[in-house]
Design a protein around this motif. Structure first.
Motif, PDB file in Angstrom:
ATOM      1  N   SER A  18       5.591  -6.008   6.200  1.00 39.40           N
ATOM      2  CA  SER A  18       4.177  -6.145   6.559  1.00 39.40           C
ATOM      3  C   SER A  18       3.212  -5.783   5.442  1.00 39.40           C
ATOM      4  CB  SER A  18       3.867  -5.292   7.795  1.00 39.40           C
ATOM      5  OG  SER A  18       4.536  -5.814   8.923  1.00 39.40           O
ATOM      6  N   THR A  19       3.717  -5.298   4.301  1.00 38.94           N
ATOM      7  CA  THR A  19       2.806  -5.079   3.173  1.00 38.94           C
ATOM      8  C   THR A  19       2.253  -6.409   2.671  1.00 38.94           C
ATOM      9  OG1 THR A  19       4.684  -5.074   1.636  1.00 38.94           O
ATOM     10  CG2 THR A  19       3.894  -2.932   2.427  1.00 38.94           C
ATOM     11  N   LYS A  26      -1.190  -0.063   3.295  1.00 39.38           N
ATOM     12  CA  LYS A  26      -0.502  -0.802   4.345  1.00 39.38           C
ATOM     13  C   LYS A  26       0.969  -0.432   4.338  1.00 39.38           C
ATOM     14  CE  LYS A  26      -0.156  -3.783   7.658  1.00 39.38           C
ATOM     15  NZ  LYS A  26       1.044  -3.067   8.159  1.00 39.38           N
ATOM     16  N   THR A  27       1.507  -0.233   5.536  1.00 38.69           N
ATOM     17  CA  THR A  27       2.929   0.039   5.693  1.00 38.69           C
ATOM     18  C   THR A  27       3.683  -1.277   5.873  1.00 38.69           C
ATOM     19  OG1 THR A  27       2.653   0.266   8.075  1.00 38.69           O
ATOM     20  CG2 THR A  27       2.489   2.275   6.754  1.00 38.69           C
ATOM     21  N   PHE A  69       5.321   1.540   1.516  1.00 39.78           N
ATOM     22  CA  PHE A  69       3.910   1.880   1.641  1.00 39.78           C
ATOM     23  C   PHE A  69       3.231   1.430   0.356  1.00 39.78           C
ATOM     24  CE2 PHE A  69       0.011   4.273   1.251  1.00 39.78           C
ATOM     25  CZ  PHE A  69      -0.546   4.078   2.513  1.00 39.78           C
ATOM     26  N   ALA A  70       2.244   0.559   0.523  1.00 37.99           N
ATOM     27  CA  ALA A  70       1.472   0.052  -0.609  1.00 37.99           C
ATOM     28  C   ALA A  70       0.024   0.477  -0.414  1.00 37.99           C
ATOM     29  CB  ALA A  70       1.574  -1.471  -0.682  1.00 37.99           C
ATOM     30  N   MET A  75      13.456   4.242  10.083  1.00 35.22           N
ATOM     31  CA  MET A  75      12.726   4.444   8.833  1.00 35.22           C
ATOM     32  C   MET A  75      11.572   3.445   8.783  1.00 35.22           C
ATOM     33  SD  MET A  75      12.479   6.264   6.097  1.00 35.22           S
ATOM     34  CE  MET A  75      14.088   7.056   6.077  1.00 35.22           C
ATOM     35  N   ASN A  76      10.370   3.941   8.565  1.00 36.99           N
ATOM     36  CA  ASN A  76       9.221   3.053   8.450  1.00 36.99           C
ATOM     37  C   ASN A  76       8.331   3.512   7.309  1.00 36.99           C
ATOM     38  OD1 ASN A  76       7.083   4.953   9.591  1.00 36.99           O
ATOM     39  ND2 ASN A  76       8.554   4.893  11.279  1.00 36.99           N
ATOM     40  N   GLY A  77       7.429   2.620   6.895  1.00 38.58           N
ATOM     41  CA  GLY A  77       6.589   2.903   5.739  1.00 38.58           C
ATOM     42  C   GLY A  77       5.640   4.054   5.915  1.00 38.58           C
ATOM     43  N   GLY A  78       5.324   4.396   7.189  1.00 40.01           N
ATOM     44  CA  GLY A  78       4.430   5.523   7.415  1.00 40.01           C
ATOM     45  C   GLY A  78       5.112   6.862   7.284  1.00 40.01           C
TER      46      GLY A  78
END
Length: 879
Positions: free
Chosen positions: A451-452, A643-644, A655-656, A690-693
């Motif tokens: 989703s980034t 954005k995650t 995470f960007a 595991m997630n970008g946040g």
């Protein structure tokens, strides 16, 4: 025969002469009569007396002949000298000596001519030409060197004159006036070696250079002969300056340093241009015996080193290269500690390989030329930021890896950081250790970005002035249907109905909130509305390579199946941070070899996308950090946007994000360390998912805080697209279609405004009057009861009263700003009344003035434009 006396035979010569008596030098065995007094008188027994002429006649000659034949001694024939006796037999005659000398001279001359003719100047040996490429941080300190031989050639002009003179004082004080070879020194050295005074050097600097550069270090007669002739030829073909430069670049100084530049770094951690007279004298001392004079490696040898150092300085004074007063003021410069060679362990290898890829990929230097070595490459990497990145990863991930968790062995981390203003890569994290994990996680292109990628879709919508299927402009406030697995409309490539994260269904939802919650259904539809080909083009304009794998023009492009690298994504986000201006990233400040600079591509940023498109995207990404999936990034203490993203099956989490002055992307990746096969990160670091946040955003926050510690925080200066603050009317519901769960809820203008402005206004505003009021009876009943009919009845009734106004406004604010995104049904349905719309408008005004945005939130009623919460064209919310 007559008895008369016979006449005497005629005597040759001018006149009659009495016959000369002669007796043999050695008596025969018969005991011949010794010579008489006449013989002694004329010196006939002198060994140096000339022999009698051959054929001499007379009684003496006859008697001699008779005596020789009758005796048993050595015969002495006519015209032959008798042999010498005693010690004289061992002394050669002068004629013999002269002949030997002449023969030796002829042989030497012939040998010299033959040697000079036959021995040619060979090509340089491989060891003499081998150099390492030296890589430097942006501040000039050494990052790494990548060659087997630690050598970096410099021009003679780069070596201070006092350092040149120190070397001459140590090794060859008459270098500029003498010939190529010094026979006297060679003889002296040979004599000292033969007499046990140790191996002595009798070579000039020219001969030493020949040995270093053309031949080798072996101690053989053949090598010495070649060295002799090559030195003579070289002295005729090259200048003294060239020879001295070659000598300085090929000599060994200890500590694995070949050449004066490598030695300067090895002992004093500085370039040769910055050496002082004392330091130069110490390095010159090392030429005699590097290991013996290294006072750090061998402290016991310091007296010897000092003596040699003083010898060098005194020689400079004697040659008038150094004044006596300066000599007296010079103190011994203690060298630095022995440092391990800056190899490729840790992050060095990743950085070196990335820089090489940059140089060859941009056709600055071809790969084969770069492999020859000798390049001095100053990178854009800033050491303090690089160290901050490593520490952030170590603290957040590496220190928490456990052998008890199987998934932890698959964890990989990649990161990159770029200055948006210049496009310079300031830091990069490639992996745990280059010597343990070769692949650079920051540059690999095999993990989905997830989703980034979504912000690129919205940016493209603004760039292209795109509209929804029913003709509404796409802005942060535009309402989309966020129903899980909703088929996209307007796509002729077949059915496509993407699922949302965890199969959550959101119903009508604004673009801003859909960005906060990373709703796949909304962005897949938006990609079709914009045109997937246009979305792809915008992504390329932002910075993704055109050949990025799986960057395909289809609705799925919005969900991030493309496998761009971390560095690629950082470049694209840096373009957003730079208000839409983009220039190819760079990792190199300068490239120098042999004093000459290599031309680098010009960094000329251009407006890749409009400023309004980039800045409006930034305003939405601020909301992600303020109250969406990226709240962990708030720990940076800076105004931030980000954005995650999560790849399929949690194989990567991203995470960007960026501040006004630094863009950084972090990714956690799952890969089997043995097979390199991608693996899910379920259970890694103790997280079920595991997630970008999670760890990626935490690494980002810690790194950003550390990297920007020395600078003051900056606010975003944003110029939003036209209409970004104006809510867009949703389409009227189609009565022929049954409402989807939550599909009819909250479709009014008031609820949309509440959601959008609650997000725009920030979490703090959502927790003020609007959110508190949203906890009143109308919202509570709607959320708790959740019934469609009851929610409509209560909402409509209450919406016609002042209480309904408050509730409508409150619910809109709560749904827009609350963590759950306002997905409960009852409250949304209540927002269908006119009273709710008015209440939302009032709530927007109150929220705006509470936040200190504008003082003009006084308009009321449906469709009124407020400038409180959503209108922030040039600022950022507080962290």
């Amino acid at each position: 025969m007559s008895d008369d006396e016979q006449p005497e035979p005629p005597h040759p010569g001018p006149g009659p002469k009495a016959p000369r008596k002669w007796t043999p030098r050695d008596l025969g065995a018969t005991g011949s009569t010794p010579p008489g007094p006449d013989a002694a008188a004329d010196g006939s027994t002198d060994p140096d007396e000339p022999d009698e002429p051959a054929g001499r006649s007379g009684p003496a000659g006859a008697a001699a002949a008779t005596g020789a034949s009758a005796g048993t001694g050595t015969p002495a024939g006519p015209g032959k000298r008798p042999k010498r006796t005693g010690w004289r037999r061992f002394v050669p005659r002068w004629r013999v000596v002269l002949g030997i000398v002449l023969l030796i001279a002829l042989l030497l001359i012939g040998g010299f001519i033959a040697g000079y003719t036959l021995v040619s100047i060979p090509a340089a040996n491989a060891g003499a030409t081998a150099q390492s490429n030296v890589f430097l941080y942006a501040d000039g300190t050494q990052l790494a060197s990548d060659g087997e031989v630690n050598r970096e050639n410099v021009q003679l002009a780069q070596v201070p004159l006092t350092v040149q003179h120190a070397v001459l004082a140590a090794e060859d004080r008459d270098f500029y006036s003498e010939r190529a070879v010094d026979p006297k020194a060679m003889v002296r050295a040979a004599w000292n070696t033969l007499t046990g005074k140790g191996t002595q050097g009798g070579s000039t600097i020219t001969q030493q250079y020949v040995k270093n550069y053309y031949l080798g270090q072996e101690q053989t007669v053949t090598r010495k002969v070649k060295e002799f002739f090559i030195a003579i030829k070289l002295n005729r073909e090259e200048t003294k300056e060239d020879i001295l430069a070659g000598y300085l670049n090929t000599s060994y100084f200890g500590r694995n340093a070949y050449g004066i530049q490598a030695a300067s770094q090895a002992y004093y951690s500085k370039d040769v241009e910055k050496l002082t007279t004392g330091e130069g004298a110490y390095l010159a001392s090392l030429l005699n015996s590097p290991s013996a004079y290294d006072v750090i490696a061998h402290p016991q040898n310091k007296p010897r080193a000092l003596a040699r150092w003083n010898y060098v300085l005194d020689g400079m004074v004697k040659k008038k290269w150094l004044g006596a007063s300066e000599r007296a003021a010079t103190t011994f410069p203690v060298p630095g500690k022995v440092k391990p060679r800056a190899g490729l362990a840790g992050q060095r290898g990743y950085l070196v390989e990335a820089v090489k890829d940059y140089l060859t990929g941009n056709k600055i230097i071809d790969e084969n030329t770069l492999a020859t070595g000798g390049y001095r490459i100053t990178t854009t990497i800033q050491k303090d930021k690089q160290d901050a990145f490593v520490k952030a990863v170590d603290d957040t991930v590496n220190s928490k890896l456990s052998t008890d968790r199987k998934a932890d062995r698959n964890v990989r981390v990649g990161g990159a950081s770029i200055d948006p203003a210049s496009g310079k890569v300031l830091a990069m994290y490639g992996g745990i250790d280059y010597t343990k994990q070769y692949v650079n996680n920051a540059t690999r292109r095999d993990f989905q970005v997830g989703s980034t990628f979504k912000p690129f879709v919205f940016t493209s919508a603004v760039v292209n002035n795109s509209k929804t299927q029913d003709g509404r402009p796409i802005t942060p406030n535009t309402v989309y249907d966020g129903t899980n697995k909703r088929p996209v409309q307007g796509w002729d490539g077949g059915s496509y109905a993407p699922a949302n994260e965890d199969d959550a269904s959101y119903g009508p939802i604004t673009v801003r909130t859909a960005t906060d919650k990373s709703v796949n259904a909304v962005y897949a539809q938006m990609a079709v509305d914009v045109g997937s080909a246009k979305v792809k083009q915008t992504a390329i304009e932002l910075g993704l390579p055109a050949d990025t794998p799986d960057l395909n023009a289809s609705p799925s492009i919005a969900l991030g199946p493309a496998t761009a690298s971390v560095l690629d994504m950082t470049q694209a986000y840096a373009t957003l941070a730079g208000h839409g201006r983009h220039g190819t990233y760079t990792m190199v400040e300068s490239v120098i070899k042999d004093g000459e600079k290599t031309e680098l591509p010009a960094q000329e940023p251009e407006q890749a996308v409009t400023r309004e498109a980039a800045d409006t995207t930034t305003s939405m990404l601020q909301s992600v950090v303020d109250g969406g999936t990226g709240t962990a990034a708030q720990a940076s203490g800076r105004p931030s946007a980000g954005k995650t993203g999560t790849a399929e099956q949690d194989k990567a989490a991203w995470f960007a994000g960026y501040t006004p002055d630094l863009a950084t992307v972090v990714a956690l990746m799952g890969a089997d360390p043995d097979t390199a096969v991608q693996q899910p990160l379920y259970g890694a670091l103790g997280f079920p998912r595991m997630n970008g946040g999670g760890p990626p955003a935490q690494i980002w926050a810690q790194y950003t805080k550390g990297a920007l510690r020395s600078s003051e925080p900056k606010d975003f200066d944003l110029e939003l697209q036209d209409g970004a603050n104006i809510p867009v009317e949703p389409p009227a519901p189609n009565p022929s279609q049954p409402p989807t769960p939550g599909g009819d809820q909250g479709q009014t203008q008031g609820q949309n405004q509440g959601q959008d402005q609650g997000q725009t206004g920030g979490r703090n505003q959502g927790q003020t009057q609007g959110q508190n009021q949203g906890q009143t009876q109308g919202q509570s009943q709607g959320q708790n009861q959740g019934g469609l009919n009851q929610g409509q009845t209560q909402g409509q009734t209450q919406g016609q009263t002042a209480q309904g106004q408050n509730q409508g406004q409150d619910q809109g604010q709560t749904q827009g700003g609350a963590d759950n995104g306002g997905t409960n049904t009852g409250g949304q349905i209540q927002g269908q009344t006119q009273g709710q719309i008015q209440g939302q408008d009032q709530g927007q005004t109150q929220g705006g003035t509470t936040n200190g945005g504008t003082n003009s939130g006084s308009t009321e009623g449906p469709g009124a434009t407020t400038t409180g919460l959503a209108a922030r064209p040039r600022g950022s919310r507080s962290p």
